[in-house]
Scaffold this motif. Sequence first.
Motif, PDB file in Angstrom:
ATOM      1  N   LEU A  52       0.829  -1.202   0.000  1.00  0.00           N
ATOM      2  CA  LEU A  52       0.000   0.000   0.000  1.00  0.00           C
ATOM      3  C   LEU A  52       0.865   1.253   0.000  1.00  0.00           C
ATOM      4  O   LEU A  52       1.948   1.268   0.587  1.00  0.00           O
ATOM      5  CB  LEU A  52      -0.897   0.022   1.242  1.00  0.00           C
ATOM      6  CG  LEU A  52      -1.875  -1.136   1.422  1.00  0.00           C
ATOM      7  CD1 LEU A  52      -2.665  -0.959   2.708  1.00  0.00           C
ATOM      8  CD2 LEU A  52      -2.800  -1.260   0.229  1.00  0.00           C
ATOM      9  N   GLU A  53       0.356   2.301  -0.617  1.00  0.00           N
ATOM     10  CA  GLU A  53       0.998   3.610  -0.612  1.00  0.00           C
ATOM     11  C   GLU A  53       0.447   4.441   0.540  1.00  0.00           C
ATOM     12  O   GLU A  53      -0.548   4.069   1.166  1.00  0.00           O
ATOM     13  CB  GLU A  53       0.728   4.313  -1.941  1.00  0.00           C
ATOM     14  CG  GLU A  53       1.284   3.554  -3.140  1.00  0.00           C
ATOM     15  CD  GLU A  53       0.906   4.182  -4.462  1.00  0.00           C
ATOM     16  OE1 GLU A  53       0.025   5.068  -4.508  1.00  0.00           O
ATOM     17  OE2 GLU A  53       1.505   3.762  -5.472  1.00  0.00           O
ATOM     18  N   VAL A  54       1.069   5.601   0.815  1.00  0.00           N
ATOM     19  CA  VAL A  54       0.582   6.515   1.843  1.00  0.00           C
ATOM     20  C   VAL A  54      -0.859   6.895   1.499  1.00  0.00           C
ATOM     21  O   VAL A  54      -1.180   7.187   0.348  1.00  0.00           O
ATOM     22  CB  VAL A  54       1.480   7.774   1.933  1.00  0.00           C
ATOM     23  CG1 VAL A  54       0.835   8.845   2.800  1.00  0.00           C
ATOM     24  CG2 VAL A  54       2.849   7.402   2.466  1.00  0.00           C
ATOM     25  N   GLY A  55      -1.720   6.857   2.503  1.00  0.00           N
ATOM     26  CA  GLY A  55      -3.114   7.232   2.300  1.00  0.00           C
ATOM     27  C   GLY A  55      -4.005   6.638   3.372  1.00  0.00           C
ATOM     28  O   GLY A  55      -3.555   5.891   4.248  1.00  0.00           O
ATOM     29  N   TYR A 127     -16.107 -16.062   6.756  1.00  0.00           N
ATOM     30  CA  TYR A 127     -15.866 -14.690   6.307  1.00  0.00           C
ATOM     31  C   TYR A 127     -16.261 -14.603   4.835  1.00  0.00           C
ATOM     32  O   TYR A 127     -16.091 -15.564   4.084  1.00  0.00           O
ATOM     33  CB  TYR A 127     -14.386 -14.326   6.423  1.00  0.00           C
ATOM     34  CG  TYR A 127     -13.851 -14.292   7.831  1.00  0.00           C
ATOM     35  CD1 TYR A 127     -14.049 -13.186   8.642  1.00  0.00           C
ATOM     36  CD2 TYR A 127     -13.119 -15.364   8.345  1.00  0.00           C
ATOM     37  CE1 TYR A 127     -13.535 -13.139   9.929  1.00  0.00           C
ATOM     38  CE2 TYR A 127     -12.609 -15.322   9.632  1.00  0.00           C
ATOM     39  CZ  TYR A 127     -12.816 -14.209  10.421  1.00  0.00           C
ATOM     40  OH  TYR A 127     -12.311 -14.175  11.693  1.00  0.00           O
ATOM     41  N   ARG A 128     -16.744 -13.436   4.424  1.00  0.00           N
ATOM     42  CA  ARG A 128     -17.038 -13.220   3.005  1.00  0.00           C
ATOM     43  C   ARG A 128     -16.943 -11.724   2.684  1.00  0.00           C
ATOM     44  O   ARG A 128     -16.871 -10.888   3.590  1.00  0.00           O
ATOM     45  CB  ARG A 128     -18.409 -13.770   2.624  1.00  0.00           C
ATOM     46  CG  ARG A 128     -19.570 -12.977   3.160  1.00  0.00           C
ATOM     47  CD  ARG A 128     -20.900 -13.529   2.681  1.00  0.00           C
ATOM     48  NE  ARG A 128     -21.987 -12.653   3.127  1.00  0.00           N
ATOM     49  CZ  ARG A 128     -23.256 -12.933   3.003  1.00  0.00           C
ATOM     50  NH1 ARG A 128     -23.629 -14.076   2.461  1.00  0.00           N
ATOM     51  NH2 ARG A 128     -24.178 -12.084   3.417  1.00  0.00           N
ATOM     52  N   ASN A 129     -16.948 -11.416   1.379  1.00  0.00           N
ATOM     53  CA  ASN A 129     -16.953 -10.031   0.891  1.00  0.00           C
ATOM     54  C   ASN A 129     -15.877  -9.165   1.540  1.00  0.00           C
ATOM     55  O   ASN A 129     -16.164  -8.080   2.055  1.00  0.00           O
ATOM     56  CB  ASN A 129     -18.337  -9.395   1.072  1.00  0.00           C
ATOM     57  CG  ASN A 129     -19.404 -10.127   0.296  1.00  0.00           C
ATOM     58  OD1 ASN A 129     -19.144 -10.670  -0.778  1.00  0.00           O
ATOM     59  ND2 ASN A 129     -20.616 -10.167   0.831  1.00  0.00           N
ATOM     60  N   VAL A 130     -14.646  -9.615   1.503  1.00  0.00           N
ATOM     61  CA  VAL A 130     -13.524  -8.873   2.088  1.00  0.00           C
ATOM     62  C   VAL A 130     -13.067  -7.825   1.083  1.00  0.00           C
ATOM     63  O   VAL A 130     -12.702  -8.144  -0.047  1.00  0.00           O
ATOM     64  CB  VAL A 130     -12.362  -9.818   2.429  1.00  0.00           C
ATOM     65  CG1 VAL A 130     -11.212  -9.043   3.054  1.00  0.00           C
ATOM     66  CG2 VAL A 130     -12.826 -10.928   3.358  1.00  0.00           C
ATOM     67  N   THR A 131     -13.114  -6.548   1.482  1.00  0.00           N
ATOM     68  CA  THR A 131     -12.699  -5.460   0.601  1.00  0.00           C
ATOM     69  C   THR A 131     -11.740  -4.514   1.315  1.00  0.00           C
ATOM     70  O   THR A 131     -11.862  -4.271   2.518  1.00  0.00           O
ATOM     71  CB  THR A 131     -13.899  -4.632   0.080  1.00  0.00           C
ATOM     72  OG1 THR A 131     -14.574  -4.036   1.182  1.00  0.00           O
ATOM     73  CG2 THR A 131     -14.860  -5.509  -0.705  1.00  0.00           C
ATOM     74  N   LEU A 132     -10.801  -3.995   0.564  1.00  0.00           N
ATOM     75  CA  LEU A 132      -9.880  -2.973   1.031  1.00  0.00           C
ATOM     76  C   LEU A 132      -9.801  -1.930  -0.069  1.00  0.00           C
ATOM     77  O   LEU A 132      -9.462  -2.270  -1.218  1.00  0.00           O
ATOM     78  CB  LEU A 132      -8.493  -3.562   1.311  1.00  0.00           C
ATOM     79  CG  LEU A 132      -7.412  -2.566   1.711  1.00  0.00           C
ATOM     80  CD1 LEU A 132      -7.755  -1.900   3.057  1.00  0.00           C
ATOM     81  CD2 LEU A 132      -6.049  -3.232   1.766  1.00  0.00           C
ATOM     82  N   SER A 133     -10.116  -0.692   0.255  1.00  0.00           N
ATOM     83  CA  SER A 133     -10.099   0.353  -0.763  1.00  0.00           C
ATOM     84  C   SER A 133      -9.425   1.611  -0.231  1.00  0.00           C
ATOM     85  O   SER A 133      -9.420   1.869   0.974  1.00  0.00           O
ATOM     86  CB  SER A 133     -11.535   0.684  -1.223  1.00  0.00           C
ATOM     87  OG  SER A 133     -12.323   1.064  -0.121  1.00  0.00           O
ATOM     88  N   LEU A 134      -8.861   2.367  -1.151  1.00  0.00           N
ATOM     89  CA  LEU A 134      -8.246   3.652  -0.826  1.00  0.00           C
ATOM     90  C   LEU A 134      -9.358   4.664  -0.625  1.00  0.00           C
ATOM     91  O   LEU A 134     -10.163   4.910  -1.525  1.00  0.00           O
ATOM     92  CB  LEU A 134      -7.308   4.093  -1.957  1.00  0.00           C
ATOM     93  CG  LEU A 134      -6.601   5.411  -1.780  1.00  0.00           C
ATOM     94  CD1 LEU A 134      -5.672   5.384  -0.568  1.00  0.00           C
ATOM     95  CD2 LEU A 134      -5.816   5.758  -3.041  1.00  0.00           C
ATOM     96  N   ALA A 135      -9.416   5.246   0.584  1.00  0.00           N
ATOM     97  CA  ALA A 135     -10.457   6.235   0.891  1.00  0.00           C
ATOM     98  C   ALA A 135      -9.992   7.643   0.534  1.00  0.00           C
ATOM     99  O   ALA A 135     -10.787   8.471   0.093  1.00  0.00           O
ATOM    100  CB  ALA A 135     -10.827   6.156   2.374  1.00  0.00           C
ATOM    101  N   ALA A 136      -8.689   7.923   0.727  1.00  0.00           N
ATOM    102  CA  ALA A 136      -8.161   9.262   0.427  1.00  0.00           C
ATOM    103  C   ALA A 136      -6.646   9.217   0.341  1.00  0.00           C
ATOM    104  O   ALA A 136      -5.989   8.519   1.120  1.00  0.00           O
ATOM    105  CB  ALA A 136      -8.576  10.250   1.505  1.00  0.00           C
ATOM    106  N   ASN A 137      -6.092   9.940  -0.609  1.00  0.00           N
ATOM    107  CA  ASN A 137      -4.637  10.104  -0.689  1.00  0.00           C
ATOM    108  C   ASN A 137      -4.225  11.190   0.280  1.00  0.00           C
ATOM    109  O   ASN A 137      -4.969  12.123   0.524  1.00  0.00           O
ATOM    110  CB  ASN A 137      -4.208  10.536  -2.103  1.00  0.00           C
ATOM    111  CG  ASN A 137      -4.366   9.420  -3.115  1.00  0.00           C
ATOM    112  OD1 ASN A 137      -4.294   8.260  -2.770  1.00  0.00           O
ATOM    113  ND2 ASN A 137      -4.600   9.793  -4.345  1.00  0.00           N
ATOM    114  N   ASN A 138      -3.037  11.062   0.835  1.00  0.00           N
ATOM    115  CA  ASN A 138      -2.534  12.133   1.723  1.00  0.00           C
ATOM    116  C   ASN A 138      -1.732  13.118   0.928  1.00  0.00           C
ATOM    117  O   ASN A 138      -1.235  12.883  -0.099  1.00  0.00           O
ATOM    118  CB  ASN A 138      -1.687  11.534   2.836  1.00  0.00           C
ATOM    119  CG  ASN A 138      -2.562  10.885   3.897  1.00  0.00           C
ATOM    120  OD1 ASN A 138      -3.787  10.930   3.826  1.00  0.00           O
ATOM    121  ND2 ASN A 138      -1.945  10.282   4.871  1.00  0.00           N
TER     122      ASN A 138
END
Length: 138
Positions: A52-55, A127-138
């Motif tokens: 992951l990048e900064v954010g 477990y199901r529907n595992v998601t990880l998303s970028l909410a905002a860049n810093n």
Amino acid sequence: MSAENLILNGDFSQGETHWRIYLPPGTGASAEIRDGYCQVQNDASVDQSVLLEVGKYRLAFEGLFPDTTGSYVNLALELSGYRQQIAVRGGDDYSPYALSFTVTDVDSNGKDIFTLGLVGKLTGGKYRNVTLSLAANN
């Protein structure tokens, strides 16, 4: 438009692809991935690491655990030093969970290592529907 899911195969539609399964010896641990869910019990864990990048990021998933078993989801950012456990609740239907976190420290390539572990204790659950998303860049 929905955000890109950074967890590969977070819907478990491709079976074990992109997931590592750990079954501690001598525990009777078991893990099964099929039909859009991951079932873990007796100290089994299923995990995945992502760069992951900064954010600011948002993790979400659903859990179905008929009993209160002590099962949890473990999150770790290696360079940022972030550690978090999300305890799953017992219940008769899938429960939604969500958590936001921020990546602050990265290596010379601009990345931090995020590891997600889905852990099942005792009788465990799904477990199901595992998601990880970028909410905002810093």
